[in-house]
Design a protein around this motif. Structure first.
Motif, mmCIF file in Angstrom:
data_model
loop_
_atom_site.group_PDB
_atom_site.id
_atom_site.type_symbol
_atom_site.label_atom_id
_atom_site.label_comp_id
_atom_site.label_asym_id
_atom_site.label_seq_id
_atom_site.Cartn_x
_atom_site.Cartn_y
_atom_site.Cartn_z
ATOM 1 N N ILE A 238 0.857 -1.182 0.000
ATOM 2 C CA ILE A 238 0.000 0.000 0.000
ATOM 3 C C ILE A 238 0.897 1.237 0.000
ATOM 4 O O ILE A 238 2.050 1.186 0.425
ATOM 5 C CB ILE A 238 -0.988 0.038 1.187
ATOM 6 C CG1 ILE A 238 -0.269 0.206 2.518
ATOM 7 C CG2 ILE A 238 -1.874 -1.188 1.180
ATOM 8 C CD1 ILE A 238 -1.199 0.577 3.658
ATOM 9 N N ASN A 239 0.360 2.329 -0.506
ATOM 10 C CA ASN A 239 1.130 3.565 -0.523
ATOM 11 C C ASN A 239 0.429 4.704 0.210
ATOM 12 O O ASN A 239 0.986 5.791 0.323
ATOM 13 C CB ASN A 239 1.481 3.989 -1.961
ATOM 14 C CG ASN A 239 0.261 4.188 -2.830
ATOM 15 O OD1 ASN A 239 -0.742 3.501 -2.681
ATOM 16 N ND2 ASN A 239 0.346 5.122 -3.759
ATOM 17 N N TRP A 240 -0.765 4.460 0.735
ATOM 18 C CA TRP A 240 -1.477 5.497 1.491
ATOM 19 C C TRP A 240 -2.523 4.839 2.364
ATOM 20 O O TRP A 240 -3.259 3.939 1.929
ATOM 21 C CB TRP A 240 -2.160 6.474 0.531
ATOM 22 C CG TRP A 240 -2.438 7.827 1.130
ATOM 23 C CD1 TRP A 240 -1.619 8.913 1.102
ATOM 24 C CD2 TRP A 240 -3.617 8.235 1.838
ATOM 25 N NE1 TRP A 240 -2.215 9.977 1.748
ATOM 26 C CE2 TRP A 240 -3.454 9.583 2.205
ATOM 27 C CE3 TRP A 240 -4.799 7.600 2.191
ATOM 28 C CZ2 TRP A 240 -4.402 10.300 2.920
ATOM 29 C CZ3 TRP A 240 -5.756 8.309 2.905
ATOM 30 C CH2 TRP A 240 -5.550 9.649 3.253
ATOM 31 N N SER A 241 -2.605 5.259 3.619
ATOM 32 C CA SER A 241 -3.668 4.811 4.517
ATOM 33 C C SER A 241 -4.042 5.977 5.412
ATOM 34 O O SER A 241 -3.167 6.642 5.970
ATOM 35 C CB SER A 241 -3.236 3.605 5.363
ATOM 36 O OG SER A 241 -2.189 3.949 6.243
ATOM 37 N N GLY A 242 -5.320 6.237 5.500
ATOM 38 C CA GLY A 242 -5.722 7.350 6.342
ATOM 39 C C GLY A 242 -7.209 7.595 6.332
ATOM 40 O O GLY A 242 -7.994 6.760 5.880
ATOM 41 N N PHE A 243 -7.553 8.774 6.809
ATOM 42 C CA PHE A 243 -8.947 9.100 7.068
ATOM 43 C C PHE A 243 -9.320 10.445 6.471
ATOM 44 O O PHE A 243 -8.523 11.385 6.467
ATOM 45 C CB PHE A 243 -9.195 9.132 8.582
ATOM 46 C CG PHE A 243 -8.897 7.813 9.224
ATOM 47 C CD1 PHE A 243 -9.868 6.836 9.313
ATOM 48 C CD2 PHE A 243 -7.628 7.529 9.703
ATOM 49 C CE1 PHE A 243 -9.587 5.597 9.880
ATOM 50 C CE2 PHE A 243 -7.340 6.295 10.270
ATOM 51 C CZ PHE A 243 -8.315 5.337 10.357
ATOM 52 N N TYR A 244 -10.543 10.497 5.986
ATOM 53 C CA TYR A 244 -11.185 11.755 5.630
ATOM 54 C C TYR A 244 -12.384 11.867 6.565
ATOM 55 O O TYR A 244 -13.156 10.918 6.720
ATOM 56 C CB TYR A 244 -11.643 11.753 4.167
ATOM 57 C CG TYR A 244 -10.519 12.036 3.218
ATOM 58 C CD1 TYR A 244 -10.180 13.351 2.886
ATOM 59 C CD2 TYR A 244 -9.786 11.006 2.653
ATOM 60 C CE1 TYR A 244 -9.133 13.621 2.013
ATOM 61 C CE2 TYR A 244 -8.737 11.275 1.777
ATOM 62 C CZ TYR A 244 -8.427 12.585 1.463
ATOM 63 O OH TYR A 244 -7.386 12.858 0.611
ATOM 64 N N LEU A 245 -12.527 13.016 7.204
ATOM 65 C CA LEU A 245 -13.583 13.219 8.188
ATOM 66 C C LEU A 245 -14.668 14.135 7.628
ATOM 67 O O LEU A 245 -14.378 15.131 6.965
ATOM 68 C CB LEU A 245 -12.985 13.799 9.471
ATOM 69 C CG LEU A 245 -11.873 12.936 10.080
ATOM 70 C CD1 LEU A 245 -11.232 13.641 11.255
ATOM 71 C CD2 LEU A 245 -12.393 11.570 10.478
ATOM 72 N N TYR A 246 -15.896 13.784 7.909
ATOM 73 C CA TYR A 246 -17.047 14.533 7.406
ATOM 74 C C TYR A 246 -17.301 15.732 8.305
ATOM 75 O O TYR A 246 -17.445 15.600 9.522
ATOM 76 C CB TYR A 246 -18.264 13.610 7.374
ATOM 77 C CG TYR A 246 -19.498 14.235 6.791
ATOM 78 C CD1 TYR A 246 -19.499 14.753 5.502
ATOM 79 C CD2 TYR A 246 -20.670 14.292 7.529
ATOM 80 C CE1 TYR A 246 -20.644 15.313 4.957
ATOM 81 C CE2 TYR A 246 -21.820 14.836 6.989
ATOM 82 C CZ TYR A 246 -21.794 15.359 5.708
ATOM 83 O OH TYR A 246 -22.926 15.909 5.171
ATOM 84 N N ASP A 247 -17.354 16.928 7.688
ATOM 85 C CA ASP A 247 -17.566 18.157 8.458
ATOM 86 C C ASP A 247 -19.003 18.673 8.353
ATOM 87 O O ASP A 247 -19.287 19.808 8.724
ATOM 88 C CB ASP A 247 -16.575 19.242 8.022
ATOM 89 C CG ASP A 247 -16.849 19.807 6.636
ATOM 90 O OD1 ASP A 247 -17.781 19.323 5.945
ATOM 91 O OD2 ASP A 247 -16.137 20.738 6.236
#
Length: 159
Positions: A50-59
């Motif tokens: 994998i080359n990216w792992s993370g989160f996007y949070l809903y505002d």
């Protein structure tokens, strides 16, 4: 306390170890950012290719970049746009073998070829999404999806 354990054995055994490690990392920690930061680091450590792992949070309007591991990323993603926005809008996991064939794909990292995105929902409220990218086509299968969905569920329980 968190203990480093090697990720050995079958893929299912490695995933069980990672889930155990996640539970130890977030146990009793109320800070969402700290928990998501450690979770993204754990995924980067335990998932090969994998080359990216993370989160996007809903505002309340769109997805906003949260804690992650990898190259700099898109900061804001509209609902329904790209793989992340689609997962957030439909509240369904998106497992994409070739992101370049996905309608409206948002290319934050040109090296990414496949992606899995799991919506984070608690009490019917969208929190955000867990996003993992790979430079390999068709990197994620049903076993990976089961693991990532379980990983997300553990996190959501603490958020």
């Amino acid at each position: 306390m968190f203990e480093t354990k090697p990720h050995e054995g079958t893929r299912e055994e490695r995933y069980a170890t990672a889930l155990s490690q996640l539970k130890s990392l977030i146990d009793g920690e109320p800070d969402r950012v700290a928990n998501l930061a450690n979770a993204s680091a754990l995924l980067a450590q335990c998932l090969p290719d994998i080359n990216w792992s993370g989160f996007y949070l809903y505002d309340g309007k769109e997805l906003v970049l949260g804690p992650f591991q990898g190259l700099p990323a898109c900061i804001r993603i509209p609902m329904g746009k790209g793989v992340c926005g689609t997962a957030a809008q439909t509240r369904e996991t998106q497992r994409i073998d070739d992101v370049h064939a996905f309608p409206g794909h948002i290319a934050c990292d040109a090296a990414s070829n496949s992606e899995i995105v799991v919506p984070l929902v608690k009490n019917d409220r969208l929190i955000g999404v867990l996003d993992i990218d790979s430079p390999k086509h068709a990197r994620f299968d049903g076993t990976d999806q089961t693991f990532v969905e379980e990983f997300a569920a553990v996190l959501v329980g603490q958020l």
